[in-house]
Design an enzyme around this catalytic site. Sequence first.
Site, mmCIF file in Angstrom:
data_model
loop_
_atom_site.group_PDB
_atom_site.id
_atom_site.type_symbol
_atom_site.label_atom_id
_atom_site.label_comp_id
_atom_site.label_asym_id
_atom_site.label_seq_id
_atom_site.Cartn_x
_atom_site.Cartn_y
_atom_site.Cartn_z
ATOM 1 N N VAL A 23 0.837 -1.203 0.000
ATOM 2 C CA VAL A 23 0.000 0.000 0.000
ATOM 3 C C VAL A 23 0.871 1.251 0.000
ATOM 4 O O VAL A 23 0.665 2.185 -0.785
ATOM 5 C CB VAL A 23 -0.960 0.002 1.211
ATOM 6 C CG1 VAL A 23 -1.742 1.310 1.267
ATOM 7 C CG2 VAL A 23 -1.919 -1.175 1.134
ATOM 8 N N ASP A 247 -33.680 30.868 -18.768
ATOM 9 C CA ASP A 247 -35.029 30.951 -18.214
ATOM 10 C C ASP A 247 -35.108 30.147 -16.928
ATOM 11 O O ASP A 247 -34.261 29.303 -16.637
ATOM 12 C CB ASP A 247 -36.061 30.383 -19.206
ATOM 13 C CG ASP A 247 -36.183 31.229 -20.469
ATOM 14 O OD1 ASP A 247 -35.783 32.409 -20.430
ATOM 15 O OD2 ASP A 247 -36.671 30.702 -21.478
ATOM 16 N N LYS A 269 -39.293 34.391 -17.015
ATOM 17 C CA LYS A 269 -40.256 33.592 -17.763
ATOM 18 C C LYS A 269 -40.762 32.394 -16.968
ATOM 19 O O LYS A 269 -40.281 31.282 -17.090
ATOM 20 C CB LYS A 269 -39.697 33.144 -19.114
ATOM 21 C CG LYS A 269 -39.616 34.284 -20.108
ATOM 22 C CD LYS A 269 -39.391 33.783 -21.511
ATOM 23 C CE LYS A 269 -39.451 34.909 -22.514
ATOM 24 N NZ LYS A 269 -38.484 35.967 -22.259
ATOM 25 N N ILE A 305 -39.920 24.905 -30.424
ATOM 26 C CA ILE A 305 -41.259 24.400 -30.092
ATOM 27 C C ILE A 305 -41.740 25.172 -28.868
ATOM 28 O O ILE A 305 -41.384 24.867 -27.727
ATOM 29 C CB ILE A 305 -41.258 22.885 -29.831
ATOM 30 C CG1 ILE A 305 -40.803 22.136 -31.089
ATOM 31 C CG2 ILE A 305 -42.647 22.403 -29.409
ATOM 32 C CD1 ILE A 305 -40.817 20.628 -30.969
ATOM 33 N N MET A 382 -47.936 24.683 -21.190
ATOM 34 C CA MET A 382 -48.376 25.884 -20.461
ATOM 35 C C MET A 382 -49.900 25.946 -20.363
ATOM 36 O O MET A 382 -50.524 26.979 -20.601
ATOM 37 C CB MET A 382 -47.826 27.146 -21.145
ATOM 38 C CG MET A 382 -46.304 27.179 -21.201
ATOM 39 S SD MET A 382 -45.614 28.422 -22.311
ATOM 40 C CE MET A 382 -45.900 27.653 -23.919
#
Length: 473
Positions: A23, A247, A269, A305, A382
């Site tokens: 280790v 937004d 918005k 869109i 919406m």
Amino acid sequence: MQYLPLFVKLTDKAVLIVGGGSVALRKAGTLLSAGARLTVVAPDFATEFLQWQQQGKAELIQGYFQPALLDGKLLVIAATDNDLVNAQVYDAASARNMLVNTVDDQPKCGFIFPSIIDRSPIVIAISSFGTAPVLARRLREKLEALLPQHLGPLAELVGRFRDNVKAKITGFAARRQFWETVFNSDVVRDVQANRLPQAEQKLTALLAEPQSLAGEVYIVGTGPGDPELLTLKALQLMQQADVVVYDYLVSPEIMELVRRDAERLCVGKKAGAHSVAQQDTNQLLIDLALSGKKVCRLKGGDPFIFGRGGEEIQALLPHNIAFQVVPGVTAAAGCAAYAGIPLTHRDYAQSVQFVTGHCRPDGSEPDWHSMSRTNQTLVIYMGLMKAAHIQQQLISAGRSSAVPVAIIENGTRREQRIITGTLSQLADLVTQHDVSSPALLVIGEVVSLQQDLHWFGQRAQAAVFAQPLTHIA
């Protein structure tokens, strides 16, 4: 963030390792590669330690840890198989305000070793803060396969030009834009093909060209909220932008992927509460681009869109401002998929119609009869504020009051909710369940499949967020 990521220059700095086994050996190899001057104390040593001692790379002290060994050391690593010894090292180093790493014991670590991807001088470190080292290693393996080997030579090349670029090009933004041009040019391809002299010649030629700060606008769709639905192009432009205009519909997880030093401007918005008028947003994009900024306009869903991306591009055109458009997964496709609702189905819906619940500018009503056809899926963006009106008009136009409806709130996000019922219940469902924006209304026979396909939505949500989605029937 439990640990602050730092890159420490260890060249000729004294580091103590307590332990001489495998280790400790792994930690020692990493430290030697960074130029550290090692002192290792242990009763016995692995063969490699003895070889390093012969090569003058490490000083070995055969014996046991004593606090005096900490004197003059920058870092300390406790790497024995004895928890009591490791704790003794940790306590002694902590008492001196020294940085100590206790291997495989995260609570006793003032610093941790990350998984490293080495493309020197490009170095990438990955850490789980010690909680999941195997996971961090697996991430490193994936990134190793993605990152090309030529990153190192490319970084060395541009590093030699850094002072010249700084001397010729004034201002951080202008210099960053120059380097963006370089990294999108044939210079990179020449380095990749090991044509280093040609790459240097082309970089010299680019620097000799007149420099101008040219603004540009990126209209980027971010999808409905899940950051894993971003396109690669979207992520690339988000990282290049000087200013990000966004937004409320853009999720916080996506905003975390924006370039850290980019200016962020929220234009509001929300349904019924537009904090910035659209014409003011248009003018903001124009002003920023004309000042030479690279502007990333982030929009929830797809910009073309119901995203008003077309209007913003129209505003840019008279000013000859360059722009790019990056489509996003629209809310209809993303939310329906995560909810287990197919928008079309051979037996239930041969068409799908996207409409907005907002009134038209002239106040006229939409064509309710075309929206009320059977065997058609109607997706309303919406539509929450007009839910009662939508319900009334569709039924009046001939749509069955018993047709299934789904309300998808915060679709694709961690807090997604799916509320199902019939068209006659639509307005009451919105009120009873206190649905808030963003939410999508899906109306049509395909919603009846949601119960059968609900497993799909659960699996998709669990894969991304590791928790079940909320469904209310």
